[in-house]
Enzyme design. Structure first.
Site, PDB file in Angstrom:
ATOM      1  N   HIS A  95       3.228 -19.024  24.197  1.00 18.68           N
ATOM      2  CA  HIS A  95       4.427 -18.908  24.960  1.00 18.68           C
ATOM      3  C   HIS A  95       5.160 -17.536  24.245  1.00 18.68           C
ATOM      4  O   HIS A  95       6.201 -17.809  23.995  1.00 18.68           O
ATOM      5  CB  HIS A  95       5.386 -20.143  25.177  1.00 18.68           C
ATOM      6  N   CYS A 106      13.101 -18.100  29.143  1.00 18.28           N
ATOM      7  CA  CYS A 106      11.757 -18.001  29.370  1.00 18.28           C
ATOM      8  C   CYS A 106      10.973 -17.692  30.516  1.00 18.28           C
ATOM      9  O   CYS A 106       9.788 -17.777  30.668  1.00 18.28           O
ATOM     10  CB  CYS A 106      11.160 -19.746  28.810  1.00 18.28           C
TER      11      CYS A 106
END
Lengths: 395, 162
Positions: free
Chosen positions: A339, A84
């Site tokens: 995200h 991420c």
């Protein structure tokens, strides 16, 4: 060598479910405004870096794909991955390339098209960013579960509650509602969060960031190039720190903090000339990695916006809203903005530029007095952390 | 492959569907990939031999005494691979826990499962499923490592309340 490196162009796609575009089209959606704000064309770029975690989407050679789609061939490129934190890893590569003097203009593109695969497959794949063999294979840890282990430890140690966590979601949805690029542009209340179904106890659906398609793009320039092009609107990268954690959570000493984040923060503060004992006093605001609600609170502490064990009080007292001690995630954060794994770190850079140059949308512009903004981007569960500090003035 | 794709392939000529929410046309990939990795455990065989007998085995560097769990065959402190296998005491204290409600499809046959991390009395930490009632867990909960057979048919360690 370039003493300083600036962000001179930015672009951001609409985040969300983007069935209306393919990957290359989604990339161009943020590349076009990045070129326009920098007043540059693809031929001006010396080097480009693409952050993309992939697996759930069809195309693997995205640098080549956009070299073709956006006329960047034959310039040099690579795809980078740090879970991420991939977006910040791409920034790291571009930043060091420009700072070293190897290139003058670098384009950084973060993109993820997670919804090319059905949600169950994404849940399967995203749990594999830790130790696949020891923690996923036999114990089926999902991405929320990894962080839930931290959320539980934090509640047990400091007496924070699920309601405190819910307040992070409420804040981030409040600002997401004011961000036209956000996946969720809708305010919620604490009740909504508390009544939503459990995903990985103590996290419920509304404690979790969503599965998102999106892209974000920035163009980095050397100090000389900024002068040569006569760029007025830019922000400087004042410092960046990066840390790595162990693959296995069981190899770590504690679960109420991320060691890689503390390490990255120390480096970034030192490089940017910020007093590590009082960083909030040097910053107008921050973006932190709120893939879930609890990690935003843990980030306050790892970044030293408050003492260890007091992060939940910051959100309880609304100190991370605009007007508080330090505004955090006033673009909606990962929670409401969305995200898209590879795009998130680059999206944070876009937000730093917009906030510092006072270009944020109405209702979500922080007061800019100190001229510095921080971005904290975590890959996996502290497996990687990047902390980047942006400023209006060079060091 | 779903019926809509088949129908569209026959009638329209291509494997496409219209996304319900956005109305945007989607190509449904004809190439499906199933992943199953083959992972070497050659150098940690004693771990599995121990587990069969209910033992939890770790590696220990003969030079510096450092214990590794999960086991690893090389000591990066000593640049040495002269390790020995040692049995860990199977009791410890639970440090944190979660319950996984939304599971990966490959764990679909299981009910929501609690996962815990415990610090063993010998020092190393261990992450595993917790076989007790998660709602009965108290701070400082003592746990023991035991071995059970999984639904898939293989042996694996788990944490149980004491």
């Amino acid at each position: 060598m370039s003493e300083n490196v600036a962000v001179i162009g930015i672009g951001h796609s609409k985040f969300g479910t983007r069935k209306d575009v393919n990957i290359a089209e989604l990339c161009w959606e943020s590349m076009k405004p990045a070129f326009e704000t920098a007043n540059l064309e693809p031929k001006d770029i010396d080097f480009f870096v693409v952050s993309n975690a992939g697996m759930w989407s069809s195309e693997a050679a995205i640098p080549a794909l956009i070299a073709e789609y956006a006329d960047l061939a034959p310039k040099g490129s690579m795809r980078v991955e740090a879970a991420c934190a991939s977006g910040s890893a791409a920034l790291r590569v571009g930043y060091t390339a420009v700072k070293s003097g190897m290139v003058d203009l670098a384009l950084i593109l973060g993109v993820e098209k997670m919804q090319e695969s059905p949600n169950p497959n994404v849940i399967e794949l995203i749990g594999r960013f830790g130790s696949y063999f020891w923690e996923f294979e036999n114990f089926g840890l999902t991405f929320p579960a990894y962080y839930a282990l931290h959320g539980t430890a934090y509640m047990m140690k400091y007496g924070a509650t699920e309601e405190d966590y819910a307040k992070v979601a409420v804040k981030n949805h409040y600002y997401g509602a004011k961000n036209p690029y956000a996946q969720f542009q809708k305010e919620i209340d604490v009740e909504t969060v508390l009544k939503s179904p459990y995903i990985a106890w103590p996290f419920k659906l509304f404690d979790c960031s969503p599965i998102t398609d999106g892209s974000a793009c920035v163009i980095l320039a050397s100090e000389e190039k900024v002068k040569e092009l006569g760029i007025d609107e830019k922000v400087w990268i004042l410092g960046q720190g990066v840390g790595t954690g162990t693959a296995n959570l069981s190899r770590r000493e504690e679960f109420t903090s991320l060691a890689s984040a503390r390490y990255a923060a120390e480096q970034a503060y030192k490089m940017a000339g910020i007093d590590i004992d009082d960083p909030a006093n040097y910053l107008d605001g921050a973006n932190v990695h709120d893939c879930f609600t609890a990690p935003e609170i843990i980030a306050y502490e790892d970044l030293r916006f408050c003492k260890r064990g007091e992060g939940y009080k910051l959100i309880r007292d609304e100190q991370t809203y605009i007007g508080g001690k330090i505004p955090v995630n006033i673009d909606g954060g990962l929670k409401a903005k969305g995200h898209p794994i590879g795009a998130t770190g680059v999206s944070q850079a876009v937000e730093a530029y917009k906030q510092l140059l006072q270009k944020a949308e109405p209702g979500r512009q922080a007061d800019i007095n100190k001229g510095r903004w921080l971005a904290h981007n975590v890959g996996g569960t502290g497996h990687y952390t990047y902390v980047t500090i942006y400023g209006l003035e060079k060091r | 492959m779903n019926e809509e794709v088949k129908k569209n392939m026959e009638e329209f000529g291509f494997p496409v569907i219209v996304d319900e929410k956005s109305g945007a046309m989607q190509w449904v990939d004809m190439r499906e990939l199933r992943l199953r990795y083959i992972i070497s455990v050659e150098n940690i065989k004693p771990f599995y031999e121990g587990l069969r007998e209910g033992k939890l085995m770790a590696t220990k560097c003969k030079k510096c005494g450092r214990i590794f769990f999960p086991p690893q065959k090389d000591c990066p402190s000593c640049f040495d691979s002269d390790i020995e296998w040692v049995e860990l005491k199977k009791e410890g204290t639970l440090e944190t826990m979660t319950v996984v409600f939304v599971k990966p499809p490959s764990f679909g046959q299981y009910d929501p499962y609690p996962v815990a991390i415990a610090k063993l009395d010998d020092g190393p930490r261990i992450l595993a499923w917790y076989s007790g009632d998660p709602q009965q867990v108290k701070p400082g909960q003592r746990v023991k490592v035991q071995v059970s057979r999984r639904k898939e048919g293989y042996l694996m360690y788990e944490l149980a309340p004491i």
